[in-house]
Design a protein around this motif. Structure first.
Motif, mmCIF file in Angstrom:
data_model
loop_
_atom_site.group_PDB
_atom_site.id
_atom_site.type_symbol
_atom_site.label_atom_id
_atom_site.label_comp_id
_atom_site.label_asym_id
_atom_site.label_seq_id
_atom_site.Cartn_x
_atom_site.Cartn_y
_atom_site.Cartn_z
ATOM 1 N N UNK A 95 35.469 29.155 22.440
ATOM 2 C CA UNK A 95 35.630 27.392 21.726
ATOM 3 C C UNK A 95 37.655 26.993 22.475
ATOM 4 N N UNK A 96 37.421 25.698 22.662
ATOM 5 C CA UNK A 96 39.144 25.744 22.701
ATOM 6 C C UNK A 96 39.357 26.901 24.061
ATOM 7 N N UNK A 97 38.039 26.556 25.296
ATOM 8 C CA UNK A 97 39.633 27.576 26.016
ATOM 9 C C UNK A 97 40.430 26.515 27.618
ATOM 10 N N UNK A 98 41.162 27.448 27.700
ATOM 11 C CA UNK A 98 42.486 26.612 28.627
ATOM 12 C C UNK A 98 41.780 26.471 30.438
ATOM 13 N N UNK A 99 40.967 25.515 30.439
ATOM 14 C CA UNK A 99 40.377 25.906 31.345
ATOM 15 C C UNK A 99 39.889 24.928 31.978
ATOM 16 N N UNK A 100 40.132 23.494 32.911
ATOM 17 C CA UNK A 100 39.906 22.167 33.375
ATOM 18 C C UNK A 100 37.967 22.443 32.799
ATOM 19 N N UNK A 101 37.465 21.727 32.222
ATOM 20 C CA UNK A 101 36.601 20.902 31.763
ATOM 21 C C UNK A 101 35.756 20.669 32.713
ATOM 22 N N UNK A 102 36.309 19.344 33.800
ATOM 23 C CA UNK A 102 35.257 19.755 34.716
ATOM 24 C C UNK A 102 35.063 20.785 35.480
ATOM 25 N N UNK A 103 35.952 21.905 36.072
ATOM 26 C CA UNK A 103 35.869 23.215 36.862
ATOM 27 C C UNK A 103 34.806 24.000 36.364
ATOM 28 N N UNK A 104 34.601 23.573 34.778
ATOM 29 C CA UNK A 104 34.200 24.500 34.518
ATOM 30 C C UNK A 104 32.751 24.461 33.631
ATOM 31 N N UNK A 105 32.672 23.138 33.897
ATOM 32 C CA UNK A 105 30.750 22.119 33.825
ATOM 33 C C UNK A 105 30.370 22.435 35.347
ATOM 34 N N UNK A 106 31.325 22.139 36.662
ATOM 35 C CA UNK A 106 30.687 22.668 37.639
ATOM 36 C C UNK A 106 29.972 24.088 37.821
ATOM 37 N N UNK A 107 30.983 25.310 36.924
ATOM 38 C CA UNK A 107 30.477 26.344 36.910
ATOM 39 C C UNK A 107 29.699 26.505 36.305
ATOM 40 N N UNK A 108 29.462 26.235 35.400
ATOM 41 C CA UNK A 108 28.199 27.353 34.647
ATOM 42 C C UNK A 108 26.991 26.094 35.004
ATOM 43 N N UNK A 109 26.806 24.867 35.478
ATOM 44 C CA UNK A 109 25.364 24.737 36.186
ATOM 45 C C UNK A 109 25.369 24.836 36.702
ATOM 46 N N UNK A 110 26.017 25.612 37.774
ATOM 47 C CA UNK A 110 25.812 26.531 38.856
ATOM 48 C C UNK A 110 25.248 27.564 38.546
ATOM 49 N N UNK A 111 24.956 28.516 37.494
ATOM 50 C CA UNK A 111 24.539 29.794 36.533
ATOM 51 C C UNK A 111 23.709 29.443 36.500
ATOM 52 N N UNK A 112 23.344 28.447 35.551
ATOM 53 C CA UNK A 112 22.094 27.597 34.487
ATOM 54 C C UNK A 112 20.727 28.320 35.567
ATOM 55 N N UNK A 113 20.018 29.493 34.872
ATOM 56 C CA UNK A 113 18.770 29.505 35.518
ATOM 57 C C UNK A 113 18.729 30.982 35.975
ATOM 58 N N UNK A 114 19.470 31.106 35.988
ATOM 59 C CA UNK A 114 19.964 32.279 37.130
ATOM 60 C C UNK A 114 19.917 33.845 36.169
ATOM 61 N N UNK A 115 19.828 35.251 36.993
ATOM 62 C CA UNK A 115 19.467 36.165 36.227
ATOM 63 C C UNK A 115 20.805 36.734 36.283
ATOM 64 N N UNK A 116 21.438 37.530 34.558
ATOM 65 C CA UNK A 116 22.396 38.033 34.137
ATOM 66 C C UNK A 116 23.204 38.551 35.422
ATOM 67 N N UNK A 117 22.574 39.183 35.926
ATOM 68 C CA UNK A 117 23.626 39.912 37.291
ATOM 69 C C UNK A 117 23.754 38.930 38.451
ATOM 70 N N UNK A 118 22.846 38.384 39.118
ATOM 71 C CA UNK A 118 22.708 37.846 40.194
ATOM 72 C C UNK A 118 23.601 36.739 39.517
ATOM 73 N N UNK A 119 24.299 35.574 38.477
ATOM 74 C CA UNK A 119 25.101 35.055 38.346
ATOM 75 C C UNK A 119 26.719 36.083 37.687
ATOM 76 N N UNK A 120 26.569 37.360 37.692
ATOM 77 C CA UNK A 120 27.906 37.998 37.495
ATOM 78 C C UNK A 120 28.513 38.308 38.146
ATOM 79 N N UNK A 121 26.938 38.579 40.065
ATOM 80 C CA UNK A 121 27.474 38.801 40.793
ATOM 81 C C UNK A 121 28.296 38.091 41.717
ATOM 82 N N UNK A 122 27.476 36.510 41.497
ATOM 83 C CA UNK A 122 27.766 35.149 42.293
ATOM 84 C C UNK A 122 29.297 34.334 41.688
ATOM 85 N N UNK A 123 29.486 34.344 40.583
ATOM 86 C CA UNK A 123 31.233 34.072 40.298
ATOM 87 C C UNK A 123 31.908 35.145 40.616
ATOM 88 N N UNK A 124 31.800 36.813 40.503
ATOM 89 C CA UNK A 124 32.726 37.569 40.966
ATOM 90 C C UNK A 124 32.866 37.115 42.778
#
Length: 185
Positions: free
Chosen positions: A20-49
């Motif tokens: 809640x109330x994270x000090x990160x840009x909304x638009x960038x975080x929205x795109x990041x979240x949409x990119x990992x939606x539906x992914x496996x947990x380990x795959x999403x973590x590796x992708x974000x790294x």
């Protein structure tokens, strides 16, 4: 406790995390979240790294204004993409938190998929910047709220084959049409 926008289909086989109330840009975080939606947990973590190391990019699909192009976006059949490192680290932290919640509930972390991700714009922070001729302009920041739900994949069960076939039912109109075809020949 803040209410989530949706509940998991099977709450005993799911885990949640929220920021809640994270000090990160909304638009960038929205795109990041949409990119990992539906992914496996380990795959999403590796992708974000990989995004943090700039080996792979986040495709920008909705907020594309003034967004540069990169060859790394071809992976997603897009041309525009960026590397929002701060957003990626925040979402990685939320995934880590959700993983810890899953371990606490004795869920299989290898089998978790991200079933729900939502990013909402939070209330803007207001500062001021000094302009020419003694004027003052706004200097806002755009924080966001993020919520995640991870669910365990359920094992698929094959449907047994029916040996007896059900008789086909026809409407009166269909029967009348069939009678016409028979009588016309």
């Amino acid at each position: 406790m803040v209410k989530y926008s949706r509940e998991a289909k099977n709450p005993s086989k799911a885990c949640k995390a929220q920021g809640v109330d994270l000090r990160v840009h909304y638009k960038n975080t929205y795109e990041t979240a949409q990119a990992i939606k539906g992914m496996n947990l380990k795959a999403a973590q590796q992708y974000l790294q990989d995004v943090c190391e700039k080996k792979r990019c986040i495709p920008f699909r909705k907020y594309t204004g003034c967004c540069g192009r990169t060859a790394q976006a071809k992976e997603f059949k897009m041309s525009q993409g960026r590397w929002p490192v701060k957003s990626a680290k925040i979402v990685l932290g939320l995934l880590r938190n959700a993983e810890a919640n899953a371990e606490f509930k004795n869920l299989d972390t290898e089998n978790l998929t991200i079933s729900h991700v939502q990013v909402n714009a939070a209330q803007q922070g207001r500062r001021r910047t000094y302009r020419a001729h003694g004027r003052i302009g706004p200097y806002m920041n755009c924080p966001c709220h993020v919520e995640l739900i991870l669910e365990e994949k359920e094992e698929t069960v094959e449907k047994p084959e029916d040996t007896e076939e059900k008789p086909k039912k026809f409407t009166k109109k269909q029967l009348a049409i069939r009678r016409l075809k028979v009588g016309g020949q």
